[in-house]
Design a protein around this motif. Structure first.
Motif, PDB file in Angstrom:
ATOM      1  N   LEU A 216     -10.335   7.218 -12.125  1.00  0.00           N
ATOM      2  CA  LEU A 216     -11.536   7.289 -11.232  1.00  0.00           C
ATOM      3  C   LEU A 216     -12.524   8.450 -11.623  1.00  0.00           C
ATOM      4  O   LEU A 216     -12.178   9.440 -11.057  1.00  0.00           O
ATOM      5  CB  LEU A 216     -11.291   6.935  -9.805  1.00  0.00           C
ATOM      6  N   ASP A 217     -13.545   8.220 -12.170  1.00  0.00           N
ATOM      7  CA  ASP A 217     -14.619   9.068 -12.361  1.00  0.00           C
ATOM      8  C   ASP A 217     -15.558   9.173 -11.510  1.00  0.00           C
ATOM      9  O   ASP A 217     -16.281   8.384 -11.041  1.00  0.00           O
ATOM     10  CB  ASP A 217     -15.405   8.848 -13.861  1.00  0.00           C
ATOM     11  N   LEU A 218     -15.661  10.439 -10.686  1.00  0.00           N
ATOM     12  CA  LEU A 218     -16.482  10.615  -9.526  1.00  0.00           C
ATOM     13  C   LEU A 218     -17.422  11.739  -9.717  1.00  0.00           C
ATOM     14  O   LEU A 218     -17.717  12.693  -8.751  1.00  0.00           O
ATOM     15  CB  LEU A 218     -15.801  10.750  -8.119  1.00  0.00           C
ATOM     16  N   ASP A 219     -18.006  11.817 -10.786  1.00  0.00           N
ATOM     17  CA  ASP A 219     -18.924  12.850 -11.101  1.00  0.00           C
ATOM     18  C   ASP A 219     -20.200  13.081 -10.165  1.00  0.00           C
ATOM     19  O   ASP A 219     -20.794  11.829 -10.059  1.00  0.00           O
ATOM     20  CB  ASP A 219     -19.554  12.824 -12.494  1.00  0.00           C
ATOM     21  N   GLY A 220     -20.293  13.961  -9.601  1.00  0.00           N
ATOM     22  CA  GLY A 220     -21.535  14.035  -8.493  1.00  0.00           C
ATOM     23  C   GLY A 220     -21.169  13.826  -7.306  1.00  0.00           C
ATOM     24  O   GLY A 220     -22.064  13.687  -6.246  1.00  0.00           O
ATOM     25  N   HIS A 221     -20.044  13.386  -6.874  1.00  0.00           N
ATOM     26  CA  HIS A 221     -19.695  13.100  -5.707  1.00  0.00           C
ATOM     27  C   HIS A 221     -18.846  14.331  -4.909  1.00  0.00           C
ATOM     28  O   HIS A 221     -17.974  15.017  -5.551  1.00  0.00           O
ATOM     29  CB  HIS A 221     -18.684  11.961  -5.770  1.00  0.00           C
ATOM     30  N   LEU A 222     -19.078  14.383  -3.580  1.00  0.00           N
ATOM     31  CA  LEU A 222     -18.200  15.233  -2.747  1.00  0.00           C
ATOM     32  C   LEU A 222     -16.845  14.317  -2.302  1.00  0.00           C
ATOM     33  O   LEU A 222     -17.261  13.356  -1.874  1.00  0.00           O
ATOM     34  CB  LEU A 222     -19.055  15.724  -1.441  1.00  0.00           C
ATOM     35  N   LEU A 223     -15.841  14.822  -2.531  1.00  0.00           N
ATOM     36  CA  LEU A 223     -14.441  14.252  -2.012  1.00  0.00           C
ATOM     37  C   LEU A 223     -13.936  14.642  -0.872  1.00  0.00           C
ATOM     38  O   LEU A 223     -13.835  15.754  -0.756  1.00  0.00           O
ATOM     39  CB  LEU A 223     -13.502  14.454  -3.231  1.00  0.00           C
ATOM     40  N   LEU A 224     -13.801  13.776   0.209  1.00  0.00           N
ATOM     41  CA  LEU A 224     -13.443  14.162   1.743  1.00  0.00           C
ATOM     42  C   LEU A 224     -12.338  13.264   2.101  1.00  0.00           C
ATOM     43  O   LEU A 224     -12.024  12.214   1.326  1.00  0.00           O
ATOM     44  CB  LEU A 224     -14.808  13.953   2.478  1.00  0.00           C
ATOM     45  N   SER A 225     -11.797  13.538   3.123  1.00  0.00           N
ATOM     46  CA  SER A 225     -10.888  12.760   3.786  1.00  0.00           C
ATOM     47  C   SER A 225     -11.559  11.332   4.292  1.00  0.00           C
ATOM     48  O   SER A 225     -12.965  11.532   4.764  1.00  0.00           O
ATOM     49  CB  SER A 225     -10.396  13.347   5.049  1.00  0.00           C
ATOM     50  N   ALA A 226     -11.299  10.218   4.260  1.00  0.00           N
ATOM     51  CA  ALA A 226     -11.728   9.189   4.630  1.00  0.00           C
ATOM     52  C   ALA A 226     -12.108   9.368   6.245  1.00  0.00           C
ATOM     53  O   ALA A 226     -11.253   9.925   6.871  1.00  0.00           O
ATOM     54  CB  ALA A 226     -10.964   7.818   4.534  1.00  0.00           C
ATOM     55  N   THR A 227     -13.117   8.488   7.064  1.00  0.00           N
ATOM     56  CA  THR A 227     -13.293   8.958   8.192  1.00  0.00           C
ATOM     57  C   THR A 227     -12.313   7.861   8.926  1.00  0.00           C
ATOM     58  O   THR A 227     -11.903   6.952   8.365  1.00  0.00           O
ATOM     59  CB  THR A 227     -14.713   8.582   8.549  1.00  0.00           C
ATOM     60  N   ALA A 228     -12.223   8.266  10.264  1.00  0.00           N
ATOM     61  CA  ALA A 228     -11.553   7.344  11.004  1.00  0.00           C
ATOM     62  C   ALA A 228     -12.426   6.952  12.130  1.00  0.00           C
ATOM     63  O   ALA A 228     -13.136   7.842  12.793  1.00  0.00           O
ATOM     64  CB  ALA A 228     -10.243   8.014  11.426  1.00  0.00           C
ATOM     65  N   GLU A 229     -12.284   5.932  12.857  1.00  0.00           N
ATOM     66  CA  GLU A 229     -13.138   5.513  14.021  1.00  0.00           C
ATOM     67  C   GLU A 229     -12.215   5.408  15.304  1.00  0.00           C
ATOM     68  O   GLU A 229     -11.297   4.371  15.438  1.00  0.00           O
ATOM     69  CB  GLU A 229     -13.658   4.024  13.965  1.00  0.00           C
ATOM     70  N   PRO A 230     -12.082   6.401  16.170  1.00  0.00           N
ATOM     71  CA  PRO A 230     -11.167   6.242  17.290  1.00  0.00           C
ATOM     72  C   PRO A 230     -11.617   5.560  18.467  1.00  0.00           C
ATOM     73  O   PRO A 230     -10.771   5.523  19.314  1.00  0.00           O
ATOM     74  CB  PRO A 230     -11.061   7.811  17.451  1.00  0.00           C
ATOM     75  N   HIS A 231     -12.929   4.983  18.552  1.00  0.00           N
ATOM     76  CA  HIS A 231     -13.545   4.426  19.799  1.00  0.00           C
ATOM     77  C   HIS A 231     -14.316   3.416  19.516  1.00  0.00           C
ATOM     78  O   HIS A 231     -15.444   3.758  19.262  1.00  0.00           O
ATOM     79  CB  HIS A 231     -13.830   5.532  20.596  1.00  0.00           C
ATOM     80  N   ALA A 232     -13.790   2.181  19.136  1.00  0.00           N
ATOM     81  CA  ALA A 232     -14.628   1.121  18.705  1.00  0.00           C
ATOM     82  C   ALA A 232     -14.505  -0.049  19.867  1.00  0.00           C
ATOM     83  O   ALA A 232     -13.610  -0.187  20.525  1.00  0.00           O
ATOM     84  CB  ALA A 232     -14.400   0.567  17.382  1.00  0.00           C
TER      85      ALA A 232
END
Length: 414
Positions: free
Chosen positions: A50-66
C-alpha cells in the motif's frame, strides 16, 4: 497509490506526526513493525503493498458517543431549532411512528460516512421507544452491525427514558445491547432515576454510559455517579457533563478529583452541545462544553464524540473525527495532539478497546490522510483518505480539483 489488495502487508511512503517517513508492516490485523522508510522487506506480491506517498499515517478514529438511530432524521422531522428539551419532544413524536427499516436505512448510511472518514469503532446509544415495540431501534442497529461488521466495530448502549420500565431495559440486553445508559438529570427525580439505572447495570454486569448533566445551570449528578461506581470494575462513562463547565472552580475541581478516583471516562460532545446550549443567553453565550482543559490537565480518562448528526439535536455534522478534534481545539483550547488523542486513542480507551495506530503491537486500524502534519490534517480535513480496519482496506477516497482559468503550467497546487 498503487495497491489494489485488500490486506496489505507493507505500507510505504507515509509519514508520522513527528515527521518521520516510515515503512509499516502488518500481519493478522496487527502492526508488526514500524521501520525507517525503505528498510522493510518488500513482498514479492505487489498487491500486498500500500503506497501512501504524501499521506499522514494515524490511528483510525473512534466514535465513543453516537446516536445511529437518530442520524439523518432532520430532513424528515423538520424540527424547530432550539434547546435540548425541544429536541427531545420533536424526536419522540417522530419516533412513535418510526419503522425499523427507516432506522436501518439512516443508520447504515451514517456508519458508511463514519467509515469513509476514518472511524472504525462506534459506540451508539439507541433509544428504547414508547409503544408496543420498544426494541425496534435495538434490532435495527443490530442489523446494521451484522451487515457492516467487516468494516467497523459497533457497540450498542440502550438509552433509557425515565418512563421506560426496568423489564424493557433488561429485555434490550437480551436483544443485543452491550450496555445501558440514561439522562437521569432530566428525570422528575434525577437521583432516583440514576440509582435505578445503576442497579440495572450492576445486576446485569454490563457497560454503563450515562448522559450526564447536559445543562448549563441545573442539577449535578456527576458526583453521585462517581461515588456510586468508585468500587466498580466494569466500564463506566459519562457523556456531555456540560454542567461541569459552569460550576465554580472549587466545585469543578472536587468533581474532577472524584471522577479521576472512580476511573469514569468523560466523553465531550462539542458540536451538539455548542448547538443545544445557551439559547436563552442573548449576549456572552456560554460555550456549552464540559471542563475540557481541566479534565485533561487532571489526567481524567477523556474522549470526545460527534454525538448527534443531522437530527433534531444537531442539524449539522460531517461524521468526521477530525471535525470533532477541530472543535476541541477552537472551543476547548486543547492542542492538536490532545484533541486528536481524544478522538482516537482516548476514545478507544474509554470504550474499552485495544490501542491502534502505527505502533508495533497495536491493532492495524489506521487512517491515512493527505496532510503534511497533524495540525494541517485537523484544519484542512482533506477528503483524500485511506482507512484500514483489522489490517484490511475498508475505504478509500480521492478528490480532484480544477482551476480552469489558472495557468497550471506556472502554478502547482495540491
Amino acid at each position: 497509490m498503487t495497491n489494489s489488495g485488500e490486506f496489505p502487508s507493507l505500507i510505504r511512503g507515509a509519514h508520522l506526526p513527528d515527521g518521520s517517513a516510515v515503512d509499516v508492516t502488518i500481519s493478522g490485523g496487527t502492526v508488526t513493525s514500524v521501520l525507517p522508510s525503505g528498510t522493510a522487506r518488500v513482498p514479492s506480491d505487489a498487491s500486498a503493498i500500500l503506497d501512501l506517498d504524501g499521506h499522514l499515517l494515524l490511528s483510525a478514529t473512534a466514535e465513543p458517543h453516537a446516536h445511529l438511530d437518530k442520524a439523518g432524521s432532520w430532513d424528515a422531522i423538520r424540527p424547530p431549532m432550539g434547546d435540548l428539551r425541544a429536541a427531545i419532544v420533536s424526536w419522540r413524536d417522530y419516533a412513535d411512528a418510526m419503522t425499523e427499516q427507516d432506522i436501518v436505512t439512516r443508520a447504515r448510511a451514517q456508519v458508511l460516512r463514519n467509515v469513509r472518514n476514518g472511524t472504525t469503532a462506534i459506540r451508539s446509544h439507541v433509544d428504547l421507544l414508547r409503544g408496543d415495540d420498544p426494541l425496534r431501534g435495538i434490532r435495527a442497529i443490530n442489523t446494521v452491525r451484522d451487515e457492516l461488521h467487516d468494516l467497523v466495530d459497533i457497540e450498542i448502549i440502550s438509552l433509557v427514558p425515565a418512563d421506560i420500565p426496568t423489564s424493557v431495559v433488561e429485555a434490550s440486553l437480551d436483544a443485543g445491547a452491550d450496555g445501558i445508559g440514561a439522562a437521569a438529570h432530566l428525570a422528575p427525580e434525577p437521583f432516583v432515576e440514576l440509582d435505578r439505572i445503576l442497579a440495572i447495570a450492576e445486576r446485569n454486569d454490563c457497560v454503563l454510559d450515562m448522559h450526564t448533566d447536559e445543562s448549563l445551570d441545573e442539577v449535578v449528578t456527576l458526583g453521585r455517579l462517581a461515588e456510586r461506581t468508585r468500587a466498580w470494575s466494569r466500564n463506566v462513562t459519562a457523556g456531555h457533563c456540560v454542567r461541569l463547565g459552569t460550576v465554580s472552580v472549587e466545585e469543578r475541581d472536587g468533581l474532577i478529583e472524584a471522577v479521576v478516583a472512580s476511573g469514569i471516562g468523560v466523553i465531550a460532545n462539542p458540536i451538539t452541545n455548542l448547538y443545544l446550549q445557551g439559547w436563552e443567553h442573548e449576549v456572552a453565550t456560554p460555550r456549552g462544553l464540559t471542563a475540557v482543559r481541566a479534565l485533561v490537565d487532571a489526567g481524567a480518562r477523556f474522549a470526545a464524540g460527534a454525538d448527534n448528526v443531522r437530527d433534531p439535536f444537531n442539524p449539522m455534522g460531517r461524521s468526521d473525527g477530525l471535525e470533532t478534534a477541530m472543535l476541541l481545539v477552537v472551543a476547548g483550547h486543547l492542542t492538536a495532539e490532545e484533541a486528536f488523542h481524544a478522538v482516537s486513542g482516548g476514545a478507544r480507551e474509554v470504550m474499552g478497546l485495544a490501542s491502534s495506530g502505527p505502533t508495533a503491537g497495536a491493532a492495524a486500524d489506521l487512517l491515512a490522510v493527505r496532510a503534511s502534519h497533524l495540525t494541517h490534517a485537523i484544519a484542512e480535513a482533506s477528503a483524500d483518505r485511506v482507512v484500514l480496519h483489522g489490517g484490511r482496506v475498508v475505504a478509500r477516497t480521492q478528490s480532484h480539483s480544477e482551476f480552469p482559468t489558472l495557468d497550471t503550467a506556472s502554478v502547482r497546487t495540491r
